[in-house]
Design an enzyme around this catalytic site. Structure first.
Site, PDB file in Angstrom:
ATOM      1  N   LYS A  15       0.844  -1.201   0.000  1.00  0.00           N
ATOM      2  CA  LYS A  15       0.000   0.000   0.000  1.00  0.00           C
ATOM      3  C   LYS A  15       0.878   1.250   0.000  1.00  0.00           C
ATOM      4  O   LYS A  15       2.083   1.170   0.259  1.00  0.00           O
ATOM      5  CB  LYS A  15      -0.926  -0.025   1.216  1.00  0.00           C
ATOM      6  CG  LYS A  15      -0.199  -0.030   2.547  1.00  0.00           C
ATOM      7  CD  LYS A  15      -1.158  -0.349   3.690  1.00  0.00           C
ATOM      8  CE  LYS A  15      -0.433  -0.331   5.023  1.00  0.00           C
ATOM      9  NZ  LYS A  15      -1.278  -0.850   6.109  1.00  0.00           N
ATOM     10  N   ARG A  31     -11.037  -0.150  14.495  1.00  0.00           N
ATOM     11  CA  ARG A  31     -10.877   0.624  13.287  1.00  0.00           C
ATOM     12  C   ARG A  31     -11.852   0.032  12.267  1.00  0.00           C
ATOM     13  O   ARG A  31     -12.898   0.585  12.026  1.00  0.00           O
ATOM     14  CB  ARG A  31      -9.414   0.528  12.818  1.00  0.00           C
ATOM     15  CG  ARG A  31      -8.797   1.829  12.446  1.00  0.00           C
ATOM     16  CD  ARG A  31      -7.292   1.724  12.229  1.00  0.00           C
ATOM     17  NE  ARG A  31      -6.853   0.533  11.508  1.00  0.00           N
ATOM     18  CZ  ARG A  31      -5.628   0.364  11.022  1.00  0.00           C
ATOM     19  NH1 ARG A  31      -4.713   1.297  11.187  1.00  0.00           N
ATOM     20  NH2 ARG A  31      -5.302  -0.737  10.390  1.00  0.00           N
ATOM     21  N   TYR A  71      17.861  28.734  10.820  1.00  0.00           N
ATOM     22  CA  TYR A  71      16.709  29.527  11.259  1.00  0.00           C
ATOM     23  C   TYR A  71      16.510  29.435  12.765  1.00  0.00           C
ATOM     24  O   TYR A  71      16.649  28.356  13.348  1.00  0.00           O
ATOM     25  CB  TYR A  71      15.433  29.034  10.574  1.00  0.00           C
ATOM     26  CG  TYR A  71      15.337  29.419   9.119  1.00  0.00           C
ATOM     27  CD1 TYR A  71      15.252  30.759   8.732  1.00  0.00           C
ATOM     28  CD2 TYR A  71      15.314  28.439   8.134  1.00  0.00           C
ATOM     29  CE1 TYR A  71      15.152  31.103   7.392  1.00  0.00           C
ATOM     30  CE2 TYR A  71      15.206  28.773   6.793  1.00  0.00           C
ATOM     31  CZ  TYR A  71      15.126  30.113   6.427  1.00  0.00           C
ATOM     32  OH  TYR A  71      15.031  30.452   5.118  1.00  0.00           O
ATOM     33  N   MET A  91      13.992  24.101   4.350  1.00  0.00           N
ATOM     34  CA  MET A  91      13.253  23.480   3.249  1.00  0.00           C
ATOM     35  C   MET A  91      14.172  22.677   2.324  1.00  0.00           C
ATOM     36  O   MET A  91      13.840  21.569   1.904  1.00  0.00           O
ATOM     37  CB  MET A  91      12.513  24.555   2.446  1.00  0.00           C
ATOM     38  CG  MET A  91      11.647  23.968   1.347  1.00  0.00           C
ATOM     39  SD  MET A  91      10.870  25.210   0.322  1.00  0.00           S
ATOM     40  CE  MET A  91       9.566  25.784   1.372  1.00  0.00           C
TER      41      MET A  91
HETATM   42  C1  LIG Z   1      -0.587  -1.933   6.654  1.00  0.00           C
HETATM   43  C2  LIG Z   1      -1.213  -3.199   7.093  1.00  0.00           C
HETATM   44  C3  LIG Z   1      -0.419  -4.316   7.357  1.00  0.00           C
HETATM   45  C4  LIG Z   1       1.092  -4.288   7.322  1.00  0.00           C
HETATM   46  O1  LIG Z   1       1.552  -3.758   8.523  1.00  0.00           O
HETATM   47  P1  LIG Z   1       3.115  -3.673   8.830  1.00  0.00           P
HETATM   48  O2  LIG Z   1       3.197  -3.197  10.219  1.00  0.00           O
HETATM   49  O3  LIG Z   1       3.674  -2.684   7.859  1.00  0.00           O
HETATM   50  O4  LIG Z   1       3.661  -5.038   8.603  1.00  0.00           O
HETATM   51  C5  LIG Z   1      -1.055  -5.497   7.684  1.00  0.00           C
HETATM   52  N1  LIG Z   1      -2.410  -5.564   7.762  1.00  0.00           N
HETATM   53  C6  LIG Z   1      -3.184  -4.500   7.530  1.00  0.00           C
HETATM   54  C7  LIG Z   1      -4.656  -4.632   7.655  1.00  0.00           C
HETATM   55  C8  LIG Z   1      -2.625  -3.281   7.198  1.00  0.00           C
HETATM   56  O5  LIG Z   1      -3.405  -2.229   6.975  1.00  0.00           O
END
Ligand SMILES: *Cc1c(COP(=O)(O)O)cnc(C)c1O
Length: 365
Positions: A35, A130, A256, A304
């Site tokens: 993802k 969630r 800064y 930046m």
């Molecule tokens: C992002 C995600 C994972 C992976 O989690 P990591 O901590 O990066 O291994 C697994 N299951 C779900 C549902 C996720 O959203």
């Protein structure tokens, strides 16, 4: 000459890390979680290193399509499932497996016309609150799905909120695991419970594990353990060069806000990397950094486009010296992204996902 900053993605490190997941849970199949554009590495760049996975898990439908376009014919799981009814058409067309976490998604499936029944992962809310059906609603959802001609196989999944918690912290996976076992006892179907932290630390049995952050070479439970402990390699290197040096006198300030002041005569280097490249602005002075492979620290505020580093431990450094913000440096030097994240009050996940679009990214080999 282009500005000297660049990010490197190492397919060999991705493949190595995936193999570590397999070794930790040899009986499970492994989803490589890609993802967020493969945690900032770029889906197409990460793919060659991760194609040995049993499947890919992600949540953006455009990314699922991109993965099919790259030639992946195996399983793809949509971790948040469908967002609206017509997403199911894409699932049918591209043979995407999808999470079902809410009643509306079952309604959409019941109304969906398809030749190919879908493989779905029914999500239990075991305590993270969630996504997912609570334990009381879970069986009803399962029975509804099971009865739909649009559904082929129903698998069972949940997600842990505290798999990275230190021993003896009073948090962990036991409570959620017990909720999952009670809710799914005597239901058929494959199981998927573990993220990176759960599979490395707890090795919970299950048919599928969801390996995300570990694939990219960050320890899910840092600072309790680091990548060396888990045998992981950094998949992303962010590097740049010194574009100036300054000789400071006692009392001189840097950057800064003049937040940092030299106590003695000292040489510093100015690096072509700032928060507009994705480097965390919240990294305070003394955030670790490598100059010519030697570990030193930042001084003053990150701006930046630039940041400053102490050159005291690297007297030979000068204009053009290589600076490793995280990842692999010259020789066999290494700076784990987790060490930088910690100094900035965040986690490796956020830093890799925040790599800015203006940074050119190259794949190694
Ligand atoms: C992002 C995600 C994972 C992976 O989690 P990591 O901590 O990066 O291994 C697994 N299951 C779900 C549902 C996720 O959203």
């Amino acid at each position: 000459m282009p500005r000297p900053i660049e990010a490197l993605v190492d397919p060999g490190a991705l493949a190595h890390n995936l193999a570590r997941a397999r070794a930790a849970v040899p009986d499970a199949r492994v989803w490589a979680v890609v993802k967020a554009n493969a945690y900032g590495h770029g889906l197409a760049r990460a793919y060659p290193g991760l194609r040995g996975a049993d499947g890919f898990a992600l949540l953006d439908l455009a990314e699922a399509r991109a993965l099919r376009d790259l030639g992946w014919r195996g399983p793809i799981l949509l971790l948040e499932g469908c967002f609206e009814p017509r997403d199911l058409e894409l699932c049918s067309r591209l043979a995407l497996w999808h999470v079902v976490h809410t009643e509306a998604q079952i309604d959409w499936l019941a109304a969906h016309k398809t030749q190919q029944p879908h493989r779905v992962f029914l999500k239990l809310n075991s305590g993270m609150n969630r996504l997912g059906f609570g334990p009381a609603a879970f069986r009803g959802a399962w029975a509804r799905l099971q009865a739909l001609p649009q559904v082929d196989e129903v698998s069972l999944m949940t997600h842990f909120s505290d798999a990275d918690a230190p021993e003896g912290s009073g948090r962990g996976i036991e409570r959620q695991l017990a909720v999952f076992e009670a809710a799914t006892r005597d239901l058929p179907g494959e199981r998927s419970l573990c993220n990176s932290a759960a599979l490395l630390r707890h090795r919970v049995p299950g048919d599928w594990v969801r390996a995300g952050i570990l694939c990219y070479g960050s320890a899910p439970d840092h600072p309790a353990h680091d990548i060396r402990h888990w045998g992981l390699q950094p998949a992303m290197t962010l590097r740049s060069k010194l574009i100036a040096t300054q000789d400071l006198q006692p009392g001189d300030t840097v950057g800064y806000g003049s937040t940092w002041r030299a106590e003695a005569a000292q040489r510093i280097g100015i690096v072509a990397c700032g928060y507009a490249d994705g480097y965390p602005r919240h990294a305070g002075s003394d955030t670790p950094v490598l100059v010519d492979g030697v570990r030193t620290g930042t001084v003053g505020r990150v701006s930046m486009d630039m940041l400053a580093v102490d050159l005291t431990p690297v007297p030979g450094a000068g204009l053009g010296s290589e600076v490793t913000l995280w990842g692999r440096g010259p020789g066999d030097s290494l700076l784990a992204i987790d060490d930088v994240a910690r100094a900035a009050g965040t986690i490796g996940y956020e830093l890799m996902c925040a790599l800015a679009p203006r940074v050119p990214v190259r794949s190694l080999a």
